[in-house]
Design a protein around this motif. Sequence first.
Motif, short mmCIF file in Angstrom:
data_model
loop_
_atom_site.label_atom_id
_atom_site.label_comp_id
_atom_site.label_asym_id
_atom_site.label_seq_id
_atom_site.Cartn_x
_atom_site.Cartn_y
_atom_site.Cartn_z
N ARG A 95 -3.22 -3.61 -3.37
CA ARG A 95 -3.43 -2.17 -3.19
C ARG A 95 -4.72 -1.70 -3.84
O ARG A 95 -5.38 -0.77 -3.33
CB ARG A 95 -2.23 -1.41 -3.77
CG ARG A 95 -2.32 0.10 -3.56
CD ARG A 95 -1.07 0.80 -4.05
NE ARG A 95 -1.21 2.24 -3.94
CZ ARG A 95 -1.03 2.94 -2.83
NH1 ARG A 95 -0.69 2.31 -1.72
NH2 ARG A 95 -1.19 4.25 -2.80
N ASP A 96 -5.14 -2.32 -4.96
CA ASP A 96 -6.34 -1.88 -5.65
C ASP A 96 -7.59 -2.61 -5.17
O ASP A 96 -8.60 -2.64 -5.88
CB ASP A 96 -6.17 -2.07 -7.17
CG ASP A 96 -5.90 -3.52 -7.55
OD1 ASP A 96 -5.71 -4.36 -6.63
OD2 ASP A 96 -5.85 -3.82 -8.75
N GLU A 97 -7.54 -3.18 -3.95
CA GLU A 97 -8.69 -3.88 -3.37
C GLU A 97 -9.01 -3.28 -1.99
O GLU A 97 -8.89 -3.94 -0.96
CB GLU A 97 -8.38 -5.37 -3.25
CG GLU A 97 -8.11 -6.05 -4.59
CD GLU A 97 -7.50 -7.44 -4.45
OE1 GLU A 97 -7.50 -8.18 -5.45
OE2 GLU A 97 -7.02 -7.80 -3.34
N PRO A 98 -9.39 -2.01 -1.93
CA PRO A 98 -9.55 -1.32 -0.64
C PRO A 98 -10.60 -1.95 0.27
O PRO A 98 -10.40 -2.01 1.50
CB PRO A 98 -9.93 0.11 -1.03
CG PRO A 98 -10.46 0.00 -2.42
CD PRO A 98 -9.71 -1.12 -3.06
N ASP A 99 -11.72 -2.40 -0.28
CA ASP A 99 -12.75 -2.99 0.56
C ASP A 99 -12.26 -4.30 1.19
O ASP A 99 -12.46 -4.56 2.38
CB ASP A 99 -14.02 -3.24 -0.25
CG ASP A 99 -14.69 -1.93 -0.68
OD1 ASP A 99 -14.40 -0.90 -0.06
OD2 ASP A 99 -15.48 -1.97 -1.64
#
Length: 602
Positions: free
Chosen positions: A206-210
């Motif tokens: 979830r904390d890796e949008p790219d």
Amino acid sequence: MASLPDIAVDSALARLFHLPRARDATVWFSLPGGSKLFGQGDASDMLYVVRAGRLGAFRRDEGQETHFLGIIRPGEPAGEMALIAGIPHSADVYALRDSEIFAVPKKAFFEACDEDASVMTELARLMILRSRQTARRGPVGEPSVFGFIPVGRPGPVRPLVERLEREIAALGYQVTTVGAEADAAPTEWFSEVERVHDFVLYVAERDEPDWAAFVPRQVDRLFRVGRGDRTAESDGCPPGAATLQEQGLVDLVLLQSPEAIRPVGTEAWLDSTSASRVFHIRRGHTPDHQRLARVLTGQSVGLVLSGGGARAYAHVGAINALRERGVPIDFVGGSSMGAIVGAGLAMGWGQDEMDRRLHEAFVDSSPLDDMALPLLAMTHGVKVTERLNTHFGDTQIADLWLPFFCLSSNLTTGAYQLHRRGSLTHSLRASIALPGVMPPATDGQNVLVDGAVMKNFPADIMRAGQLGPIVGVDVTTARSITAKDVARPSSVWRWIRSGQWRMGPPIVSLLMRTATVSTGRDLAAAREATDVLIQPDVSGIEIRNWEAYDAAVEAGYRAAIAALDKLQKPVTEVRRRPSLREQAAAGAVMSPFIASTHEAAE
């Protein structure tokens, strides 16, 4: 300027690009992920060859779901069948990821074939192989690159994916998991990883949008991972996943509590994600992880059960035999009484519970003795509805442990109706609404009757939805009713006193058999889609004899054991794709496509 790379395809097709007429006319272009190369019904005026990337082929049948036909990989042609036949394209072809395409105009292609006939011979061979695989084995070019991204807040996703990696490796394949650590890798690195592994699993947190936006543009199929024990959440369509979602290539994995009796609230998750399929994974439950690993590798087993009145009890015996032999069942589908038995299996009923519930619902007392003035049907259908409510309650199809479907026949539209979502009880009631025997079910303005009327043995429906082997149990081919079965009782009072009236009058047999007769064409198509066909001998069982449970179960068990004994390999391996190592050991090394300095037109 672009040159053809070293990609694998037969050398005869590679020679096409050395022939002057084709070489000089060939054009190269980029096709962004999600873009359409050509559409179903478009004119066929080009032969396309994939230089890099991947294409997906899909067919839209009127009134039915879109069918995934397969993946076209680097070095493989697209549109060759329509081009040679001189007919419009029969499928939509999209770029599943950013791709590079070489296109040879129709006129230049045929002129080149006049120079070297081996090119046409090779394409003819390829078309025959593709046609056979589409008919018998389902999609050509099976998916091998999968992505996993979160929906909502499921917690870390990578542990699930690494568990799947271990299960896939245990099946004998080279597999790797790739996460955001590869975010800065060049394009060639990803191509090489996919080339040397049978399966590649991309995962984003979830904390890796790219990275999460990159994953959908790199995969053949996308899985969104959520928490099934929480309220449904939605992040909208993931960036880069619009084409996958449009073509039904986005699935949902819901993580469930180990203590869950059954999932709940899945319909809301499907609504919020627009996923095509849902898989429930109980945390720490190894069989659930193994099931999903079989789905990914094309070894999942689909079980299809035909209608057939009381003869469908034989399905219970076949299921018992499959369990005894350790055959996993990963997908379930059926029509009419086959749908009832299949739904119990998808609910998670064991052998004892299946026996008990079927006895309570059908065997101990007839479900069809609530006779009515035959305005709509011979019975009120109230007893059947009550018993379905007793045993399936308010369960939604999406909340079953196994993916399940059943069929009804829609008299309003004139086509079969596929039930994959909604109330299980309502869907089953529609699937067994024998015309003339029970009142029809309704869905809005649609009138629904027994699924067996239009498709009694839906193995082809199962084939369209899953890649692995299909086990089919068909109880409709045995010797059926005779003149004796439909003879008028010599004495109505004697017939009533004997209790035979509880089975319904002889016309019930006639109506039930009429509803479960498949046309030769439909039956042939269903059997063609079936890898293991089980045909119990139930000719001695009257189709409306609801007390004939034990005899039918025994017939199903014997037939299933006999069918399994004929196999040369486990059911799960009937369609097993060879691993790269196995191909290398067998010497199945493809010749290089071309190492050419050919330059496409600017």
